[in-house]
Design a protein around this motif. Structure first.
Motif, PDB file in Angstrom:
ATOM      1  N   PHE A  98       0.712  -1.195   0.026  1.00 51.52           N
ATOM      2  CA  PHE A  98      -0.037   0.049   0.067  1.00 51.52           C
ATOM      3  C   PHE A  98       0.708   1.293  -0.150  1.00 51.52           C
ATOM      4  O   PHE A  98       0.264   2.247  -0.317  1.00 51.52           O
ATOM      5  CB  PHE A  98      -0.968   0.078   1.093  1.00 51.52           C
ATOM      6  CG  PHE A  98      -2.183  -0.533   1.007  1.00 51.52           C
ATOM      7  CD1 PHE A  98      -2.971  -0.540   0.050  1.00 51.52           C
ATOM      8  CD2 PHE A  98      -2.351  -1.960   1.706  1.00 51.52           C
ATOM      9  CE1 PHE A  98      -4.279  -1.214  -0.252  1.00 51.52           C
ATOM     10  CE2 PHE A  98      -3.460  -2.748   1.473  1.00 51.52           C
ATOM     11  CZ  PHE A  98      -4.435  -2.429   0.720  1.00 51.52           C
TER      12      PHE A  98
ATOM     13  N   PRO B  56       3.506   3.743  -5.070  1.00 46.94           N
ATOM     14  CA  PRO B  56       2.947   4.899  -5.696  1.00 46.94           C
ATOM     15  C   PRO B  56       1.561   4.698  -6.416  1.00 46.94           C
ATOM     16  O   PRO B  56       1.398   3.297  -6.552  1.00 46.94           O
ATOM     17  CB  PRO B  56       3.916   5.376  -6.958  1.00 46.94           C
ATOM     18  CG  PRO B  56       5.095   4.792  -6.221  1.00 46.94           C
ATOM     19  CD  PRO B  56       4.931   3.650  -5.465  1.00 46.94           C
ATOM     20  N   ARG B  57       0.629   5.384  -6.500  1.00 50.32           N
ATOM     21  CA  ARG B  57      -0.750   5.120  -6.947  1.00 50.32           C
ATOM     22  C   ARG B  57      -0.675   4.533  -8.217  1.00 50.32           C
ATOM     23  O   ARG B  57      -1.334   3.533  -8.417  1.00 50.32           O
ATOM     24  CB  ARG B  57      -1.624   6.478  -6.806  1.00 50.32           C
ATOM     25  CG  ARG B  57      -3.027   6.313  -7.492  1.00 50.32           C
ATOM     26  CD  ARG B  57      -3.847   5.551  -6.434  1.00 50.32           C
ATOM     27  NE  ARG B  57      -3.808   6.067  -5.250  1.00 50.32           N
ATOM     28  CZ  ARG B  57      -4.628   7.283  -5.000  1.00 50.32           C
ATOM     29  NH1 ARG B  57      -5.746   7.575  -5.835  1.00 50.32           N
ATOM     30  NH2 ARG B  57      -4.758   7.762  -3.995  1.00 50.32           N
ATOM     31  N   GLU B  58       0.209   4.933  -9.177  1.00 48.25           N
ATOM     32  CA  GLU B  58       0.050   4.400 -10.520  1.00 48.25           C
ATOM     33  C   GLU B  58       0.537   2.977 -10.475  1.00 48.25           C
ATOM     34  O   GLU B  58       0.155   1.964 -11.342  1.00 48.25           O
ATOM     35  CB  GLU B  58       1.201   5.092 -11.567  1.00 48.25           C
ATOM     36  CG  GLU B  58       2.734   5.019 -10.898  1.00 48.25           C
ATOM     37  CD  GLU B  58       3.061   6.414 -10.142  1.00 48.25           C
ATOM     38  OE1 GLU B  58       4.193   6.626 -10.087  1.00 48.25           O
ATOM     39  OE2 GLU B  58       2.024   6.976  -9.470  1.00 48.25           O
TER      40      GLU B  58
ATOM     41  N   LYS C  70      -0.360   0.850  -7.855  1.00 44.08           N
ATOM     42  CA  LYS C  70      -1.310   0.131  -7.268  1.00 44.08           C
ATOM     43  C   LYS C  70      -2.444   0.016  -8.221  1.00 44.08           C
ATOM     44  O   LYS C  70      -3.294  -0.892  -8.274  1.00 44.08           O
ATOM     45  CB  LYS C  70      -1.722   1.033  -6.050  1.00 44.08           C
ATOM     46  CG  LYS C  70      -0.855   0.878  -4.701  1.00 44.08           C
ATOM     47  CD  LYS C  70      -1.110   1.487  -3.669  1.00 44.08           C
ATOM     48  CE  LYS C  70      -1.284   2.868  -3.481  1.00 44.08           C
ATOM     49  NZ  LYS C  70      -1.763   3.661  -2.145  1.00 44.08           N
ATOM     50  N   GLN C  71      -2.572   0.829  -8.985  1.00 48.23           N
ATOM     51  CA  GLN C  71      -3.846   0.891 -10.065  1.00 48.23           C
ATOM     52  C   GLN C  71      -3.655  -0.119 -11.291  1.00 48.23           C
ATOM     53  O   GLN C  71      -4.523  -0.419 -11.751  1.00 48.23           O
ATOM     54  CB  GLN C  71      -4.024   2.318 -10.454  1.00 48.23           C
ATOM     55  CG  GLN C  71      -4.533   3.236  -9.651  1.00 48.23           C
ATOM     56  CD  GLN C  71      -4.719   4.675 -10.335  1.00 48.23           C
ATOM     57  OE1 GLN C  71      -4.032   5.038 -11.362  1.00 48.23           O
ATOM     58  NE2 GLN C  71      -5.550   5.458  -9.678  1.00 48.23           N
TER      59      GLN C  71
ATOM     60  N   SER D  22      -6.100  -2.787 -11.147  1.00 49.83           N
ATOM     61  CA  SER D  22      -7.281  -2.312 -11.432  1.00 49.83           C
ATOM     62  C   SER D  22      -7.984  -3.594 -12.431  1.00 49.83           C
ATOM     63  O   SER D  22      -7.429  -4.313 -12.891  1.00 49.83           O
ATOM     64  CB  SER D  22      -7.346  -1.170 -12.302  1.00 49.83           C
ATOM     65  OG  SER D  22      -6.930  -0.103 -11.077  1.00 49.83           O
TER      66      SER D  22
ATOM     67  N   TYR E  20      -8.277  -3.615  -7.592  1.00 46.31           N
ATOM     68  CA  TYR E  20      -7.889  -2.366  -6.658  1.00 46.31           C
ATOM     69  C   TYR E  20      -9.156  -1.449  -6.513  1.00 46.31           C
ATOM     70  O   TYR E  20      -9.586  -1.021  -7.473  1.00 46.31           O
ATOM     71  CB  TYR E  20      -6.614  -1.623  -7.114  1.00 46.31           C
ATOM     72  CG  TYR E  20      -6.235  -0.303  -6.540  1.00 46.31           C
ATOM     73  CD1 TYR E  20      -5.602  -0.799  -5.035  1.00 46.31           C
ATOM     74  CD2 TYR E  20      -6.490   0.799  -6.868  1.00 46.31           C
ATOM     75  CE1 TYR E  20      -5.405   0.398  -4.208  1.00 46.31           C
ATOM     76  CE2 TYR E  20      -6.022   2.042  -6.055  1.00 46.31           C
ATOM     77  CZ  TYR E  20      -5.526   1.649  -4.754  1.00 46.31           C
ATOM     78  OH  TYR E  20      -5.166   2.808  -4.066  1.00 46.31           O
TER      79      TYR E  20
ATOM     80  N   TRP F 164     -10.317   2.051  -4.642  1.00 47.98           N
ATOM     81  CA  TRP F 164     -10.265   3.102  -3.711  1.00 47.98           C
ATOM     82  C   TRP F 164     -11.514   3.943  -3.267  1.00 47.98           C
ATOM     83  O   TRP F 164     -12.304   4.419  -4.256  1.00 47.98           O
ATOM     84  CB  TRP F 164      -9.160   4.295  -4.422  1.00 47.98           C
ATOM     85  CG  TRP F 164      -9.101   5.670  -3.754  1.00 47.98           C
ATOM     86  CD1 TRP F 164     -10.065   6.656  -4.060  1.00 47.98           C
ATOM     87  CD2 TRP F 164      -8.066   6.051  -2.668  1.00 47.98           C
ATOM     88  NE1 TRP F 164      -9.547   7.775  -3.129  1.00 47.98           N
ATOM     89  CE2 TRP F 164      -8.472   7.387  -2.456  1.00 47.98           C
ATOM     90  CE3 TRP F 164      -7.060   5.375  -2.266  1.00 47.98           C
ATOM     91  CZ2 TRP F 164      -7.894   8.018  -1.440  1.00 47.98           C
ATOM     92  CZ3 TRP F 164      -6.482   6.151  -1.385  1.00 47.98           C
ATOM     93  CH2 TRP F 164      -6.651   7.491  -1.013  1.00 47.98           C
TER      94      TRP F 164
ATOM     95  N   HIS G 236     -11.477   8.697   0.753  1.00 49.38           N
ATOM     96  CA  HIS G 236     -10.157   8.971   1.181  1.00 49.38           C
ATOM     97  C   HIS G 236      -9.753   7.949   2.622  1.00 49.38           C
ATOM     98  O   HIS G 236      -8.729   8.177   2.904  1.00 49.38           O
ATOM     99  CB  HIS G 236     -10.032  10.488   1.225  1.00 49.38           C
ATOM    100  CG  HIS G 236     -10.660  10.712   2.431  1.00 49.38           C
ATOM    101  ND1 HIS G 236     -12.175  11.059   2.122  1.00 49.38           N
ATOM    102  CD2 HIS G 236     -10.587  11.219   3.731  1.00 49.38           C
ATOM    103  CE1 HIS G 236     -12.655  11.713   3.293  1.00 49.38           C
ATOM    104  NE2 HIS G 236     -11.860  11.621   4.150  1.00 49.38           N
TER     105      HIS G 236
ATOM    106  N   GLU H  86      -9.005   1.649   1.063  1.00 46.20           N
ATOM    107  CA  GLU H  86      -8.417   1.123  -0.430  1.00 46.20           C
ATOM    108  C   GLU H  86      -7.971  -0.473  -0.200  1.00 46.20           C
ATOM    109  O   GLU H  86      -7.984  -0.931   0.717  1.00 46.20           O
ATOM    110  CB  GLU H  86      -7.121   1.803  -0.968  1.00 46.20           C
ATOM    111  CG  GLU H  86      -6.173   1.993  -0.071  1.00 46.20           C
ATOM    112  CD  GLU H  86      -4.856   2.738  -0.255  1.00 46.20           C
ATOM    113  OE1 GLU H  86      -4.456   2.759  -1.653  1.00 46.20           O
ATOM    114  OE2 GLU H  86      -4.445   3.385   0.425  1.00 46.20           O
TER     115      GLU H  86
ATOM    116  N   ASN I 256      -7.357   4.333   6.001  1.00 47.51           N
ATOM    117  CA  ASN I 256      -6.517   5.407   6.103  1.00 47.51           C
ATOM    118  C   ASN I 256      -6.997   6.443   7.256  1.00 47.51           C
ATOM    119  O   ASN I 256      -7.914   7.335   6.937  1.00 47.51           O
ATOM    120  CB  ASN I 256      -6.361   6.082   4.949  1.00 47.51           C
ATOM    121  CG  ASN I 256      -5.804   5.104   3.725  1.00 47.51           C
ATOM    122  OD1 ASN I 256      -4.473   5.090   3.747  1.00 47.51           O
ATOM    123  ND2 ASN I 256      -6.414   5.012   2.846  1.00 47.51           N
TER     124      ASN I 256
END
Length: 305
Positions: free
Chosen positions: A56, A59-61, A63-64, A67, A75, A77, A80, A83, A158
Motif C-alpha cells: 500500500f 505509488p498510486r500508478e 497500485k492501479q 485494477s 484495486y 479506492w 479517502h 483502499e 486510512n
C-alpha cells in the motif's frame, strides 16, 4: 455508535470432539466467530501484514495496475478512507504470480504471499468440512471447496484525525460462502450486527486469532440455517488499520443450492438454485449490499431471474 455487548464466540480449533457442533452453533446464532490455535504461524501472519503495508506504500500508478473492469475484482479506492487490493480466483494457475507482477512484489514478498494464501485456504477447508459435518451432511472431507472461486483481499483504512468517526465502507454482508479474516491485531474498528438484537457491536482485536463469518452464499447453501452477518469497519482512532481476507465464493460451474439433506417438509427450500455470477450481478445492479438481493431468488418470489 457501537453498543456495549458481549463479544462474538471464540472457538479453539484443537477441541476436535466438539468443533463441528460449536462452529455450526456460532454460524447459526452469530454468523461469525473467532478461531484460535488454528495453526497459522504468528510469524507468517506478521510477515503478511508487513507485506500488505509495504504494497500500500507503493505509488498510486503501481497500485492501479491491480485494477479490473469489474470493481470488486481489482484495486479499489473508496473515498479517502479505504483502499484494497484483490487477488481474484487465486486457485487458477499463475494468478498469484500475475498479482505480484502487477505490484512489482519482491521475491520475498511473493514467497510470503504464496505461503499465506494456501495456509489460509487450508483453514477455510477445515472450517467448511466441520460445517458439513455439523449439519449432518455426507461427503465433506478435507477438500469441500474444490472447484470454488476464491478471492484474497488486502485492506487499508486510512484513519487520521480528520477521518475518526467515519466508516471505511457501508454496512454489508459478504457475497460468498465464508470469509476468513486476519483483522488488525492492534487497531480496533471491526463491527458486526448482532442477530437477535440487530445492535451493532464492536469486535475487539485478539492477536493471533482469525475471524470467520458467513456470507450470502453460505446462507443459501444452508437453507437459511446459517446467518449472513452484516458488518463494517469504523475509524476509531487516528492510526492506519490493515486486514487480509480470504473469501470462499462459490463453485465455478455448479448452481448454488441447499443439499437435499437440508430440505424436507418442515424445512422447505428457501431459494431457487442459481449461478453465483448471476447473483453477484443482481446484487450489484440492485445495490443490495446487505443481502437484500437474495429475496429476488426466494422460492416465495414467482418472478424468474
Amino acid at each position: 455508535m457501537a453498543t456495549k455487548c458481549r463479544s462474538i464466540p471464540v472457538i479453539n480449533i484443537q477441541e476436535f470432539s466438539t468443533l463441528a457442533e460449536k462452529i455450526v452453533k456460532a454460524c447459526e446464532e452469530w454468523g461469525c466467530f473467532r478461531l484460535v490455535n488454528h495453526g497459522l504461524p504468528m510469524a507468517l501472519m506478521s510477515e503478511m501484514k508487513a507485506v500488505t503495508e509495504s504494497l500500500f506504500d507503493k505509488p498510486r500508478e503501481i497500485k492501479q495496475r491491480n485494477s479490473h473492469p469489474q470493481a470488486d475484482k481489482g484495486y479499489i479506492w473508496y473515498t479517502h478512507v479505504y483502499e484494497s487490493f484483490c487477488l481474484y480466483d487465486f486457485t487458477s494457475p499463475a494468478a498469484i504470480d500475475d498479482f505480484c507482477d502487477q505490484l512489482d512484489a519482491s521475491p520475498h514478498q511473493r514467497e510470503i504471499i504464496h505461503k499465506y494464501v494456501f495456509a489460509l485456504y487450508d483453514i477455510a477447508q477445515l472450517v467448511g468440512s466441520k460445517l458439513t459435518e455439523g449439519l449432518g451432511l455426507s461427503g465433506g472431507g478435507g477438500d469441500v471447496f474444490r472447484g470454488y472461486k476464491c478471492q484474497l483481499k488486502m485492506n487499508k483504512y486510512n484513519c487520521s484525525d480528520e477521518t475518526v468517526g467515519l466508516s471505511g465502507g457501508p454496512l454489508h454482508t459478504d457475497v460468498g460462502f465464508i470469509t476468513v479474516l486476519q483483522d488488525d491485531d492492534v487497531v480496533n474498528g471491526l463491527e458486526m450486527v448482532q442477530k437477535l438484537t440487530a445492535e451493532i457491536m464492536p469486535v475487539h482485536p485478539m492477536p493471533g486469532s482469525l475471524v470467520i463469518n458467513v456470507g450470502d452464499i453460505g446462507m443459501v447453501w444452508s437453507n437459511a440455517r446459517l446467518y449472513n452477518v452484516k458488518h463494517r469497519v469504523q475509524c476509531y482512532e487516528p492510526r492506519d488499520r490493515f486486514s487480509i481476507a480470504l473469501f470462499i465464493l462459490a463453485h465455478k460451474d455448479e448452481k448454488v443450492e441447499a443439499p437435499p439433506e437440508l430440505v424436507d417438509f418442515e424445512h422447505p427450500r428457501h431459494y431457487v438454485p442459481f449461478y453465483f455470477e448471476d447473483y453477484r450481478r443482481v446484487r450489484m445492479l440492485t445495490k443490495s449490499g446487505t443481502g437484500e438481493a437474495l429475496d429476488l431468488f426466494s422460492t416465495k418470489n414467482s418472478r424468474s431471474i
